[in-house]
Scaffold this motif. Sequence first.
Motif, PDB file in Angstrom:
ATOM      1  N   VAL A  96      -2.099   9.888  -0.413  1.00  0.00           N
ATOM      2  CA  VAL A  96      -2.602   9.258   0.858  1.00  0.00           C
ATOM      3  C   VAL A  96      -4.025   8.740   0.688  1.00  0.00           C
ATOM      4  N   MET A  97      -4.697   9.695   0.088  1.00  0.00           N
ATOM      5  CA  MET A  97      -6.322   9.215  -0.224  1.00  0.00           C
ATOM      6  C   MET A  97      -6.472   8.330  -1.157  1.00  0.00           C
ATOM      7  N   ALA A  98      -5.354   8.230  -2.207  1.00  0.00           N
ATOM      8  CA  ALA A  98      -5.637   7.044  -3.295  1.00  0.00           C
ATOM      9  C   ALA A  98      -5.349   5.729  -2.506  1.00  0.00           C
ATOM     10  N   ALA A  99      -4.465   5.653  -1.343  1.00  0.00           N
ATOM     11  CA  ALA A  99      -4.158   4.535  -0.747  1.00  0.00           C
ATOM     12  C   ALA A  99      -5.449   4.191   0.083  1.00  0.00           C
ATOM     13  N   GLU A 110      -4.106  16.483   7.339  1.00  0.00           N
ATOM     14  CA  GLU A 110      -3.724  17.622   7.892  1.00  0.00           C
ATOM     15  C   GLU A 110      -2.286  18.021   7.789  1.00  0.00           C
ATOM     16  N   GLY A 111      -1.974  18.980   7.298  1.00  0.00           N
ATOM     17  CA  GLY A 111      -0.357  19.433   7.268  1.00  0.00           C
ATOM     18  C   GLY A 111       0.364  18.896   6.042  1.00  0.00           C
ATOM     19  N   LEU A 112      -0.373  17.976   5.234  1.00  0.00           N
ATOM     20  CA  LEU A 112       0.210  17.563   3.855  1.00  0.00           C
ATOM     21  C   LEU A 112      -0.070  18.263   2.609  1.00  0.00           C
ATOM     22  N   SER A 113       1.054  18.056   1.882  1.00  0.00           N
ATOM     23  CA  SER A 113       0.881  19.049   0.689  1.00  0.00           C
ATOM     24  C   SER A 113      -0.318  18.440  -0.230  1.00  0.00           C
ATOM     25  N   PRO A 114      -0.721  19.118  -1.224  1.00  0.00           N
ATOM     26  CA  PRO A 114      -1.515  18.756  -1.969  1.00  0.00           C
ATOM     27  C   PRO A 114      -1.235  17.325  -2.989  1.00  0.00           C
ATOM     28  N   LEU A 115      -0.034  17.311  -3.021  1.00  0.00           N
ATOM     29  CA  LEU A 115       0.347  16.063  -3.943  1.00  0.00           C
ATOM     30  C   LEU A 115       0.449  14.666  -3.074  1.00  0.00           C
ATOM     31  N   VAL A 116       1.200  15.003  -1.679  1.00  0.00           N
ATOM     32  CA  VAL A 116       0.953  13.945  -0.711  1.00  0.00           C
ATOM     33  C   VAL A 116      -0.309  13.456  -0.332  1.00  0.00           C
ATOM     34  N   LEU A 121      11.008  10.594   9.515  1.00  0.00           N
ATOM     35  CA  LEU A 121      10.230  10.837   8.564  1.00  0.00           C
ATOM     36  C   LEU A 121       9.507  12.064   8.166  1.00  0.00           C
ATOM     37  N   SER A 122       9.169  12.224   6.897  1.00  0.00           N
ATOM     38  CA  SER A 122       8.352  13.645   6.659  1.00  0.00           C
ATOM     39  C   SER A 122       6.965  13.323   7.141  1.00  0.00           C
ATOM     40  N   GLY A 123       6.160  14.581   6.974  1.00  0.00           N
ATOM     41  CA  GLY A 123       4.718  14.749   7.579  1.00  0.00           C
ATOM     42  C   GLY A 123       4.007  13.434   6.828  1.00  0.00           C
ATOM     43  N   GLY A 124       4.259  13.480   5.408  1.00  0.00           N
ATOM     44  CA  GLY A 124       3.356  12.458   4.614  1.00  0.00           C
ATOM     45  C   GLY A 124       3.859  10.966   4.970  1.00  0.00           C
ATOM     46  N   GLU A 125       4.928  10.880   5.317  1.00  0.00           N
ATOM     47  CA  GLU A 125       5.608   9.541   5.650  1.00  0.00           C
ATOM     48  C   GLU A 125       4.984   8.981   6.901  1.00  0.00           C
ATOM     49  N   GLN A 126       4.948   9.887   7.774  1.00  0.00           N
ATOM     50  CA  GLN A 126       4.528   9.645   9.198  1.00  0.00           C
ATOM     51  C   GLN A 126       3.094   9.185   9.206  1.00  0.00           C
ATOM     52  N   LEU A 151       0.903  -1.289  -0.106  1.00  0.00           N
ATOM     53  CA  LEU A 151      -0.244  -0.048  -0.013  1.00  0.00           C
ATOM     54  C   LEU A 151       0.888   1.323  -0.077  1.00  0.00           C
ATOM     55  N   PHE A 152       1.822   1.153   0.847  1.00  0.00           N
ATOM     56  CA  PHE A 152       2.803   2.348   0.924  1.00  0.00           C
ATOM     57  C   PHE A 152       4.242   1.922   0.742  1.00  0.00           C
ATOM     58  N   PRO A 153       4.734   1.751  -0.593  1.00  0.00           N
ATOM     59  CA  PRO A 153       6.009   1.440  -0.948  1.00  0.00           C
ATOM     60  C   PRO A 153       7.047   2.058  -0.371  1.00  0.00           C
ATOM     61  N   ARG A 154       6.881   3.686  -0.160  1.00  0.00           N
ATOM     62  CA  ARG A 154       7.603   4.430   0.404  1.00  0.00           C
ATOM     63  C   ARG A 154       8.451   3.892   1.988  1.00  0.00           C
ATOM     64  N   LEU A 155       7.212   3.462   2.771  1.00  0.00           N
ATOM     65  CA  LEU A 155       7.587   2.862   4.095  1.00  0.00           C
ATOM     66  C   LEU A 155       8.672   1.990   3.845  1.00  0.00           C
ATOM     67  N   LYS A 156       8.814   1.094   2.901  1.00  0.00           N
ATOM     68  CA  LYS A 156       9.665   0.105   2.751  1.00  0.00           C
ATOM     69  C   LYS A 156      10.971   0.352   2.540  1.00  0.00           C
TER      70      LYS A 156
END
Length: 235
Positions: free
Chosen positions: A168-171, A158-164, A130-135, A115-120
Amino acid sequence: MNGIAWNGVSAGYGATTIIEEIDLTVAPGERIGVLGRNGAGKTTMLSAMTGGAQILKGTVRAGDRDLSNLPPWARSRAGIGVVPQTRDIFRSLTVRENLMAGGGTAADMADAFALFPRLKERLGNLGADLSGGEQQMLSIARALMNRPTFLLLDEPLEGLSPLVSQDVMAAIRKLVSDRNLGCVLVEQHVGTVLDFCDRVLVLQRGRVVFSGTSDALRTRPDVLESAIGLSGVSG
Ligand SMILES: Nc1ncnc2c1ncn2[C@@H]1O[C@H](COP(=O)(O)OP(=O)(O)OP(=O)(O)O)[C@@H](O)[C@H]1O
């Protein structure tokens, strides 16, 4: 499994009542949004289900089970996963340790990485680094480790950029549909809630002032303006 339900719930902290007579039932696979101004009682409503706020009247249930007087760990066993507004990850533990802390298996961890390849990629990094999005991704992944049937999300963008936020919503969308999770989403961005949710509850000063479909809310500028402070809905 049946739904989770707030039945006539009034709840608060100490002697102070914050929310009053809340009724909501969420079926598996259903997506419910909760909107309202700051301080309207959205978090308190979720906390009444999870044990953070005191129930003064009414009950919270998962299927036939009355959860009202159970401690938070017992409620989590009832199949309710929570992503709190505070993203309560362990800052001094690595991503791997954060994920394993709740007692998940290697298979659960593999699912989280799908779901979140970035976490791997950040597996050995500390939560604090971690960045806010990663957290936020880690906070959601942690909530999934006990394979919940229902997910309560408190302002996950909350606190995430539009792209992130989009990522997150897609996940979240994928997760909810792949696992047929029932989902309650508290979120400030009204367009996101209306897009994602089947039904919406609007709270004002602790009471429900609108309950209906997202489409029905789009046609209620009076509610949007008085209870949410919007003069229209943007995407
Ligand atoms: N632990 C607490 N003890 C006492 N009062 C609290 C506590 N948590 C929240 N409150 C109060 O309850 C009211 C509702 O807060 P709540 O966090 O539920 O609102 P919210 O709609 O989620 O707001 P926001 O959008 O700002 O997160 C506020 O007046 C707040 O000060």
